[in-house]
Design a protein around this motif. Structure first.
Motif, PDB file in Angstrom:
ATOM      1  N   ARG A  61      40.853  52.201  37.604  1.00  0.00           N
ATOM      2  CA  ARG A  61      40.667  51.561  36.287  1.00  0.00           C
ATOM      3  C   ARG A  61      41.954  50.888  35.830  1.00  0.00           C
ATOM      4  O   ARG A  61      41.932  49.790  35.255  1.00  0.00           O
ATOM      5  N   ILE A  77      42.270  47.642  37.644  1.00  0.00           N
ATOM      6  CA  ILE A  77      41.392  46.628  37.065  1.00  0.00           C
ATOM      7  C   ILE A  77      41.992  46.076  35.779  1.00  0.00           C
ATOM      8  O   ILE A  77      41.982  44.857  35.534  1.00  0.00           O
ATOM      9  N   ALA A 128      37.434  43.344  35.271  1.00  0.00           N
ATOM     10  CA  ALA A 128      36.691  43.562  36.510  1.00  0.00           C
ATOM     11  C   ALA A 128      36.506  42.274  37.317  1.00  0.00           C
ATOM     12  O   ALA A 128      36.654  42.274  38.541  1.00  0.00           O
ATOM     13  N   PHE A 188      39.711  41.128  38.993  1.00  0.00           N
ATOM     14  CA  PHE A 188      40.020  42.102  40.041  1.00  0.00           C
ATOM     15  C   PHE A 188      39.173  41.852  41.278  1.00  0.00           C
ATOM     16  O   PHE A 188      39.694  41.794  42.407  1.00  0.00           O
ATOM     17  N   LEU A 189      37.864  41.687  41.091  1.00  0.00           N
ATOM     18  CA  LEU A 189      36.968  41.480  42.218  1.00  0.00           C
ATOM     19  C   LEU A 189      37.256  40.156  42.928  1.00  0.00           C
ATOM     20  O   LEU A 189      37.192  40.076  44.152  1.00  0.00           O
ATOM     21  N   THR A 244      38.013  47.058  48.671  1.00  0.00           N
ATOM     22  CA  THR A 244      37.789  47.315  47.249  1.00  0.00           C
ATOM     23  C   THR A 244      37.574  48.799  46.976  1.00  0.00           C
ATOM     24  O   THR A 244      38.113  49.348  46.006  1.00  0.00           O
ATOM     25  N   LEU A 295      39.885  51.150  44.598  1.00  0.00           N
ATOM     26  CA  LEU A 295      39.331  51.826  43.425  1.00  0.00           C
ATOM     27  C   LEU A 295      39.493  53.340  43.506  1.00  0.00           C
ATOM     28  O   LEU A 295      39.726  54.007  42.491  1.00  0.00           O
TER      29      LEU A 295
END
Length: 283
Positions: free
Chosen positions: A120, A123, A129, A132-133, A233, A237
């Protein structure tokens, strides 16, 4: 009779290796020389640009092939709208699941407790989000897969088996990552080259090469990007850094890759080879 030269027989594979490694190593050596963090200027510029070596190599090979009007390599897999793309989501889920299963098993064996806290924070640092992605998609999957899988893999398959092609590509991929161990601010530098984590990271690219290669044969570069993205990813995470968790990720991925390759051997006629066809990616 026309006798093919070695350069023509390898379909530009030698050129791909030379361009990819030269581009990446020159830029990453500049980043090392700047002696700064990979997250701050000016080091961040050569650091980020260096990661695009494989796609630059792929573009050079594609331009060369187009100018010479050479055919697309026999084992190139065409990506197009249709049933084949239905494999992309399962491949993404499979890739993420290998990491999640290993992390859960690590916790059960007394390893780090599974937590999204640092994920988190990552991110939030990226600005949300979506940024980040996008960053996870570009840095690694998009910058590398058109080269490793979309260009090198089908050319290697022309002269060897899936297993050997995957392992050869894994070895090249491992060497390609080595400069990152000397750039401050990278996860590789945090691990250290001569450490268990550094060794496990280096070994991890071998089953990854097999998994992404399998995905490529199912649905082309799009599927290999999905596998690369899913693993990277999920690792980010879940903050997979402990040697125990890394070792379990390695073990799980070896098992999965072995099972998938075995299933391919048992279904030889199912190989989705598209001879002399273009791909929605760089070939």
């Amino acid at each position: 009779m026309t006798i093919a030269t070695p350069a023509r027989r390898d379909g530009g594979l030698t050129i791909f290796w030379v361009v990819t490694f030269t581009w990446t190593f020159v830029l990453w050596l500049v980043a090392i020389a700047l002696d700064g963090s990979a997250t701050t200027s000016p080091t961040v510029i050569p650091f980020l640009l260096g990661g695009f070596g494989p796609v630059i190599g792929a573009i050079v090979v594609r331009v060369r092939r187009s100018r010479r009007r050479e055919p697309v390599p026999t084992h190139t897999v065409r990506t197009r709208l249709g049933a084949r793309l239905l494999w992309v989501l399962p491949m993404l889920v499979m890739a993420s699941t290998t990491v999640l299963a290993a992390a859960l098993l690590s916790e059960a064996l007394g390893g780090p407790t599974l937590s999204l806290t640092e994920g988190r924070e990552l991110i939030a640092t990226a600005g949300g989000a979506v940024p980040f992605l996008i960053s996870m998609l570009i840095a690694g999957p998009l910058a590398e897969e058109p080269g490793w899988r979309g260009t090198a893999y089908p050319r290697l398959l022309a002269s060897t088996s899936r297993l050997r092609a995957g392992l050869m590509l894994g070895a090249a991929w491992a060497v390609w990552h080595l400069p990152l161990f000397f750039i401050d601010g990278t996860i590789q530098a945090e691990f250290g080259l001569f450490s268990w984590s550094g060794l496990l990271f280096t070994l991890s690219v071998f089953p990854m090469a097999l998994l992404t290669g399998y995905a490529y044969e199912l649905a082309g570069v799009t599927a290999s990007i999905a596998v690369h993205f899913g693993v990277n990813t999920t690792i980010a995470l879940l903050t997979v850094k402990s040697p125990l968790t890394q070792a379990l990720v390695l073990a799980v991925q070896i098992i999965v890759a072995s099972a998938l390759l075995a299933s391919r051997r048992n279904r030889r006629s199912d190989l989705p080879v598209q001879g002399h066809q273009e791909t929605a990616g760089v070939r």
